[in-house]
Design an enzyme around this catalytic site. Structure first.
Site, PDB file in Angstrom:
ATOM      1  N   THR A  99      86.520-119.969  38.715  1.00 32.66           N
ATOM      2  CA  THR A  99      85.101-118.872  38.526  1.00 32.66           C
ATOM      3  C   THR A  99      85.486-118.304  37.144  1.00 32.66           C
ATOM      4  OG1 THR A  99      85.365-118.812  40.899  1.00 32.66           O
ATOM      5  CG2 THR A  99      83.946-117.416  39.450  1.00 32.66           C
ATOM      6  N   SER A 136      87.157-133.449  39.205  1.00 38.54           N
ATOM      7  CA  SER A 136      87.065-131.891  39.576  1.00 38.54           C
ATOM      8  C   SER A 136      85.944-131.821  40.334  1.00 38.54           C
ATOM      9  CB  SER A 136      86.988-131.354  38.156  1.00 38.54           C
ATOM     10  OG  SER A 136      87.957-131.445  37.430  1.00 38.54           O
ATOM     11  N   PHE A 172      88.455-134.621  48.483  1.00 32.80           N
ATOM     12  CA  PHE A 172      88.549-133.957  49.664  1.00 32.80           C
ATOM     13  C   PHE A 172      89.797-133.408  50.325  1.00 32.80           C
ATOM     14  CE2 PHE A 172      84.342-136.159  49.281  1.00 32.80           C
ATOM     15  CZ  PHE A 172      83.486-135.101  49.437  1.00 32.80           C
ATOM     16  N   LEU A 173      90.597-133.938  49.598  1.00 32.25           N
ATOM     17  CA  LEU A 173      92.221-133.518  50.136  1.00 32.25           C
ATOM     18  C   LEU A 173      92.366-132.018  50.288  1.00 32.25           C
ATOM     19  CD1 LEU A 173      94.207-132.046  47.825  1.00 32.25           C
ATOM     20  CD2 LEU A 173      94.397-134.218  46.915  1.00 32.25           C
ATOM     21  N   ASN A 230      82.583-127.978  51.277  1.00 33.11           N
ATOM     22  CA  ASN A 230      83.661-126.796  51.397  1.00 33.11           C
ATOM     23  C   ASN A 230      82.782-125.593  51.860  1.00 33.11           C
ATOM     24  OD1 ASN A 230      85.972-127.916  50.624  1.00 33.11           O
ATOM     25  ND2 ASN A 230      85.894-127.362  48.435  1.00 33.11           N
ATOM     26  N   LEU A 233      82.815-125.968  55.667  1.00 31.57           N
ATOM     27  CA  LEU A 233      84.232-125.605  56.541  1.00 31.57           C
ATOM     28  C   LEU A 233      84.391-124.016  56.372  1.00 31.57           C
ATOM     29  CD1 LEU A 233      86.095-128.569  54.671  1.00 31.57           C
ATOM     30  CD2 LEU A 233      85.526-128.107  57.091  1.00 31.57           C
ATOM     31  N   CYS A 282      89.914-123.243  46.304  1.00 32.10           N
ATOM     32  CA  CYS A 282      88.338-124.071  46.507  1.00 32.10           C
ATOM     33  C   CYS A 282      87.438-123.278  47.226  1.00 32.10           C
ATOM     34  CB  CYS A 282      88.734-125.485  47.247  1.00 32.10           C
ATOM     35  SG  CYS A 282      89.829-126.431  46.063  1.00 32.10           S
ATOM     36  N   LYS A 345      98.175-121.248  52.999  1.00 31.51           N
ATOM     37  CA  LYS A 345      98.353-121.908  54.460  1.00 31.51           C
ATOM     38  C   LYS A 345      99.891-122.429  54.138  1.00 31.51           C
ATOM     39  CE  LYS A 345      96.338-126.250  54.469  1.00 31.51           C
ATOM     40  NZ  LYS A 345      95.513-127.356  54.398  1.00 31.51           N
TER      41      LYS A 345
HETATM   42  P1  NAD Z   1      95.111-127.472  38.667  1.00 30.12           P
HETATM   43  O1  NAD Z   1      95.187-125.993  38.104  1.00 30.12           O
HETATM   44  O2  NAD Z   1      96.377-127.362  39.752  1.00 30.12           O
HETATM   45  O3  NAD Z   1      95.667-128.610  37.484  1.00 30.12           O
HETATM   46  C1  NAD Z   1      94.739-128.807  36.518  1.00 30.12           C
HETATM   47  C2  NAD Z   1      95.592-129.392  35.174  1.00 30.12           C
HETATM   48  O4  NAD Z   1      94.662-129.646  34.181  1.00 30.12           O
HETATM   49  C3  NAD Z   1      96.423-128.180  34.745  1.00 30.12           C
HETATM   50  O5  NAD Z   1      97.797-128.687  34.731  1.00 30.12           O
HETATM   51  C4  NAD Z   1      96.060-128.101  33.323  1.00 30.12           C
HETATM   52  O6  NAD Z   1      97.096-127.949  32.292  1.00 30.12           O
HETATM   53  C5  NAD Z   1      95.386-129.319  33.113  1.00 30.12           C
HETATM   54  N1  NAD Z   1      94.276-129.160  32.025  1.00 30.12           N
HETATM   55  C6  NAD Z   1      93.148-128.471  31.787  1.00 30.12           C
HETATM   56  N2  NAD Z   1      92.715-128.824  30.625  1.00 30.12           N
HETATM   57  C7  NAD Z   1      93.179-129.884  30.209  1.00 30.12           C
HETATM   58  C8  NAD Z   1      92.912-130.809  29.142  1.00 30.12           C
HETATM   59  N3  NAD Z   1      91.897-130.338  28.144  1.00 30.12           N
HETATM   60  N4  NAD Z   1      93.736-131.846  28.665  1.00 30.12           N
HETATM   61  C9  NAD Z   1      94.741-131.971  29.402  1.00 30.12           C
HETATM   62  N5  NAD Z   1      94.880-131.340  30.636  1.00 30.12           N
HETATM   63  C10 NAD Z   1      94.215-130.232  31.008  1.00 30.12           C
HETATM   64  O7  NAD Z   1      94.056-127.825  39.423  1.00 30.12           O
HETATM   65  P2  NAD Z   1      93.641-128.657  40.615  1.00 30.12           P
HETATM   66  O8  NAD Z   1      94.081-127.900  41.919  1.00 30.12           O
HETATM   67  O9  NAD Z   1      94.396-130.002  40.334  1.00 30.12           O
HETATM   68  O10 NAD Z   1      92.089-128.640  40.662  1.00 30.12           O
HETATM   69  C11 NAD Z   1      91.586-129.433  39.739  1.00 30.12           C
HETATM   70  C12 NAD Z   1      90.076-129.772  40.295  1.00 30.12           C
HETATM   71  O11 NAD Z   1      89.879-130.536  41.544  1.00 30.12           O
HETATM   72  C13 NAD Z   1      89.520-128.627  40.328  1.00 30.12           C
HETATM   73  O12 NAD Z   1      88.000-128.734  39.916  1.00 30.12           O
HETATM   74  C14 NAD Z   1      89.398-128.351  41.823  1.00 30.12           C
HETATM   75  O13 NAD Z   1      88.167-127.595  42.288  1.00 30.12           O
HETATM   76  C15 NAD Z   1      89.141-129.557  42.345  1.00 30.12           C
HETATM   77  N6  NAD Z   1      89.816-129.559  43.854  1.00 30.12           N
HETATM   78  C16 NAD Z   1      90.945-128.887  44.032  1.00 30.12           C
HETATM   79  C17 NAD Z   1      91.729-129.174  45.098  1.00 30.12           C
HETATM   80  C18 NAD Z   1      92.961-128.552  45.600  1.00 30.12           C
HETATM   81  O14 NAD Z   1      93.270-128.748  46.943  1.00 30.12           O
HETATM   82  N7  NAD Z   1      93.600-128.019  44.842  1.00 30.12           N
HETATM   83  C19 NAD Z   1      91.095-130.042  46.275  1.00 30.12           C
HETATM   84  C20 NAD Z   1      89.829-130.776  45.830  1.00 30.12           C
HETATM   85  C21 NAD Z   1      89.207-130.592  44.705  1.00 30.12           C
HETATM   86  C1  UDX Z   2      89.861-127.104  51.434  1.00 27.34           C
HETATM   87  C2  UDX Z   2      89.096-128.417  51.848  1.00 27.34           C
HETATM   88  O1  UDX Z   2      89.502-128.396  53.292  1.00 27.34           O
HETATM   89  C3  UDX Z   2      89.195-129.537  51.071  1.00 27.34           C
HETATM   90  O2  UDX Z   2      88.500-130.720  51.643  1.00 27.34           O
HETATM   91  C4  UDX Z   2      88.955-129.459  50.071  1.00 27.34           C
HETATM   92  O3  UDX Z   2      89.132-130.838  49.097  1.00 27.34           O
HETATM   93  C5  UDX Z   2      89.831-128.354  49.132  1.00 27.34           C
HETATM   94  O4  UDX Z   2      89.433-127.221  49.957  1.00 27.34           O
HETATM   95  P1  UDX Z   2      92.220-126.457  51.172  1.00 27.34           P
HETATM   96  O5  UDX Z   2      91.924-125.150  50.543  1.00 27.34           O
HETATM   97  O6  UDX Z   2      93.430-127.124  50.500  1.00 27.34           O
HETATM   98  O7  UDX Z   2      91.333-127.459  51.608  1.00 27.34           O
HETATM   99  O8  UDX Z   2      92.859-126.224  52.775  1.00 27.34           O
HETATM  100  P2  UDX Z   2      92.070-125.871  53.926  1.00 27.34           P
HETATM  101  O9  UDX Z   2      92.903-126.691  55.165  1.00 27.34           O
HETATM  102  O10 UDX Z   2      90.860-126.184  54.057  1.00 27.34           O
HETATM  103  O11 UDX Z   2      92.471-124.353  54.134  1.00 27.34           O
HETATM  104  C6  UDX Z   2      91.585-123.455  53.660  1.00 27.34           C
HETATM  105  C7  UDX Z   2      91.928-122.059  54.152  1.00 27.34           C
HETATM  106  O12 UDX Z   2      91.473-121.723  55.500  1.00 27.34           O
HETATM  107  C8  UDX Z   2      93.279-121.650  54.370  1.00 27.34           C
HETATM  108  O13 UDX Z   2      93.792-120.170  54.157  1.00 27.34           O
HETATM  109  C9  UDX Z   2      93.617-121.933  56.023  1.00 27.34           C
HETATM  110  O14 UDX Z   2      94.584-121.234  56.346  1.00 27.34           O
HETATM  111  C10 UDX Z   2      92.180-121.471  56.307  1.00 27.34           C
HETATM  112  N1  UDX Z   2      91.735-121.684  57.361  1.00 27.34           N
HETATM  113  C11 UDX Z   2      91.652-122.999  57.948  1.00 27.34           C
HETATM  114  C12 UDX Z   2      91.403-120.843  58.597  1.00 27.34           C
HETATM  115  O15 UDX Z   2      91.845-119.614  58.323  1.00 27.34           O
HETATM  116  N2  UDX Z   2      91.161-121.532  59.989  1.00 27.34           N
HETATM  117  C13 UDX Z   2      90.908-122.556  60.059  1.00 27.34           C
HETATM  118  O16 UDX Z   2      90.645-123.118  61.338  1.00 27.34           O
HETATM  119  C14 UDX Z   2      91.240-123.708  58.997  1.00 27.34           C
END
Ligand code: NAD
Ligand code: UDX
Length: 481
Positions: A99, A136, A172-173, A230, A233, A282, A345
């Site tokens: 954000t 992303s 969606f992981l 998201n 959920l 997320c 979590k």
């Molecule tokens: P993260 O912060 O863990 O990783 C992002 C990485 O990108 C960092 O290591 C950073 O150094 C690198 N980076 C940034 N700009 C760069 C550039 N110009 N060149 C090379 N490297 C660069 O982020 P994340 O949790 O992996 O999330 C990535 C995206 O996926 C986000 O848009 C997020 O919303 C989305 N997403 C995250 C999750 C999750 O569970 N974390 C799940 C689904 C989707």
């Molecule tokens: C979420 C979405 O599930 C995933 O599909 C997306 O790609 C990234 O955002 P994540 O944030 O990793 O995944 O975990 P999630 O299992 O969704 O939990 C999110 C938060 O909700 C955690 O703090 C968890 O403890 C909480 N939660 C989840 C609850 O409080 N109650 C529930 O029943 C489920």
């Protein structure tokens, strides 16, 4: 144009929570594909390359085995961003999109500076035809900006023959279950305009994902589906947490209510676990982004509806801190409290937006002394999250010191649960780590200063065992009948 040709080499920009595990699974399932994950963060890349697999920068059950099988064979981690782009047929953009904290849309809109930097770098370094995949999570219509940047490179006057196709392929992981989510996804979503590019990406997933689970949509539906998934959920969690508060006030039990409504096949049983509010990188970010987009597109009532999901979540976190203070005779100043669990979590070391942060900060503000235990989160991370360096644990038999009663909140990390609880007035469970389910309260309760409380915000302990051990007990959504 080499778009119809099979993809031999892919590059992923961003070696974070998504890029690392996702590419590891692709490399594991597609041994003939060369997969290079690049990042500007040298420490992160070094950790991905560490020969000790327990030192990978992301903790996910099963990740070490997948990386162990593929790394060095067809999975590579590097800081050589330009070279990796140049030799790739397909480039995934998997960088952070937090954000915005300042400027237009601050507090709601996604900060797209890293995504734009990637698009420009691909525009500069790509060779031949390149499929660019948005991995992303992005605001709907971001692909327009990515396409504009790439198309300027197609028409550059330097004589190079370059072309691009842009796809949206949101991830969606969920953290803690990333490997199983990636290995057997409910669906893979691919949005795009060029059927050949869509099929190239579908054929990679087709190595292990059933054909009917690979959904194809237009670009904008794909981008918007991620934010919407998201939001739905998170909305279920705020809904059940709102009902939890009503249960506490009326004598109902939220676990029973969740079971009763979850057996309705139209509602379903998942994501109905009341707790300390949702955390993670997320949910809040993506809903706020949706709110921003709704306002941008002239839909203020829709924006208000989704914003209330985040507001209820914040309220729930403050409510738990307030309730702890109220039960402890209205003051926690100078009192020792044990916090069990800091990750947002279980089964992850990630603390982004963890409910523990807001709850601990509220208690510190009240002057509490917090012993914090988490099996995977290190103390440097906790200090950064609380914006307060760790203190050393005070001697257990010292009683409340003058410094403590002066009202300054302090915290220290605890390596084991028993030492966190020693002389504490209360223990507050904020993450559902399995090890907290099996604690022996008949042994632990006598270590605490009496009368002592256990606050179970995750419904992990056995209430009768806790009560039998002589502790006062509160758990989320349990009314007194
Ligand atoms: P993260 O912060 O863990 O990783 C992002 C990485 O990108 C960092 O290591 C950073 O150094 C690198 N980076 C940034 N700009 C760069 C550039 N110009 N060149 C090379 N490297 C660069 O982020 P994340 O949790 O992996 O999330 C990535 C995206 O996926 C986000 O848009 C997020 O919303 C989305 N997403 C995250 C999750 C999750 O569970 N974390 C799940 C689904 C989707
Ligand atoms: C979420 C979405 O599930 C995933 O599909 C997306 O790609 C990234 O955002 P994540 O944030 O990793 O995944 O975990 P999630 O299992 O969704 O939990 C999110 C938060 O909700 C955690 O703090 C968890 O403890 C909480 N939660 C989840 C609850 O409080 N109650 C529930 O029943 C489920």
């Amino acid at each position: 144009m080499k778009s119809a040709a099979p993809i031999r080499s892919i590059c992923c920009i961003g070696a974070g929570y998504v890029g690392g595990p996702t590419m590891a699974v692709i490399a594991d399932r597609c041994p003939d594909l060369q997969v290079t994950v690049v990042d500007i963060n040298q420490d992160r890349i070094d950790a991905w390359n560490d020969s000790d697999l327990s030192k990978l920068p992301v903790y996910e059950p099963g990740l070490d085995a997948v990386v162990g099988r593929a790394r060095g064979r067809n999975l590579h981690f590097s800081t050589g961003v330009d070279e990796a782009i140049a030799s790739a047929d397909m480039v995934f953009i998997s960088v952070n999109t937090p954000t915005k904290t300042r400027g237009l849309g601050a507090g709601q809109a996604s900060d797209l500076r890293w995504v734009e930097a990637c698009a420009r770098q691909v525009a500069k370094s790509a060779v031949g035809h390149t499929i660019v995949v948005e991995k992303s999570t992005l605001p709907v219509r971001t692909a327009e900006a990515v396409k504009a940047i790439l198309s300027a490179a197609e028409h550059s006057l330097d004589g190079s023959q370059r072309s691009f196709s842009v796809l949206s392929n949101p991830e969606f992981l969920a953290e803690g279950t990333a490997i199983s989510d990636l290995e057997s996804p409910d669906r893979v979503l691919i949005g795009g305009e060029h059927p050949e590019a869509i099929e190239s990406l579908a054929s990679i997933y087709g190595h292990w994902v059933a054909h009917e689970r690979i959904l194809r949509t237009n670009l904008w539906s794909s981008e918007l589906s991620k934010l919407t998934a998201n939001a739905f959920l998170a909305q279920r969690i705020s809904s059940i947490n709102s009902v939890a508060a009503l249960c506490e006030a009326t004598g109902a039990d939220v676990r029973e209510v969740a079971r009763a409504i979850g057996t309705d096949s139209r509602i379903g049983p998942k994501f109905l676990q009341a707790g300390p509010g949702f955390g993670g990188s997320c949910f809040q970010k993506d809903i706020l982004n949706l709110v921003y987009l709704c306002r941008h597109f002239g839909l203020p009532d829709v924006a208000d509806y989704w914003e209330s999901v985040v507001q209820l979540n914040t309220w729930q976190q403050h409510r738990i801190a307030r309730m702890v203070v109220k039960k402890l005779f209205g003051t926690v100043t100078g009192k020792r409290l044990a916090i069990l669990g800091f990750a947002f979590k279980a089964d992850t070391n990630d603390t982004r937006e963890a409910p523990a942060i807001r709850i601990a900060k509220d208690l510190l503000e009240e002057g509490a002394q917090l012993a914090i235990h988490d099996p995977k989160v290190d103390s440097e991370q906790i200090a950064r999250d609380l914006q307060l360096p760790a203190s050393t644990a005070p001697a257990v038999d010292s009683g409340p010191t003058r410094a403590a009663l002066s009202g300054e909140g302090t915290w220290w990390p605890s390596d084991d649960v028993a030492s966190a609880l020693r002389e504490a007035d209360a223990v507050i469970i904020l993450t559902e780590w399995n090890q907290y389910r099996d604690l022996d309260w008949s042994v632990l309760a006598p270590l605490m200063r009496q009368p002592a409380w256990l606050f179970d915000a995750r419904s992990v302990v056995n209430p009768s065992e806790v009560r039998a051990a002589g502790l006062n007990f509160w758990r989320v959504g349990e009314g007194q009948s």
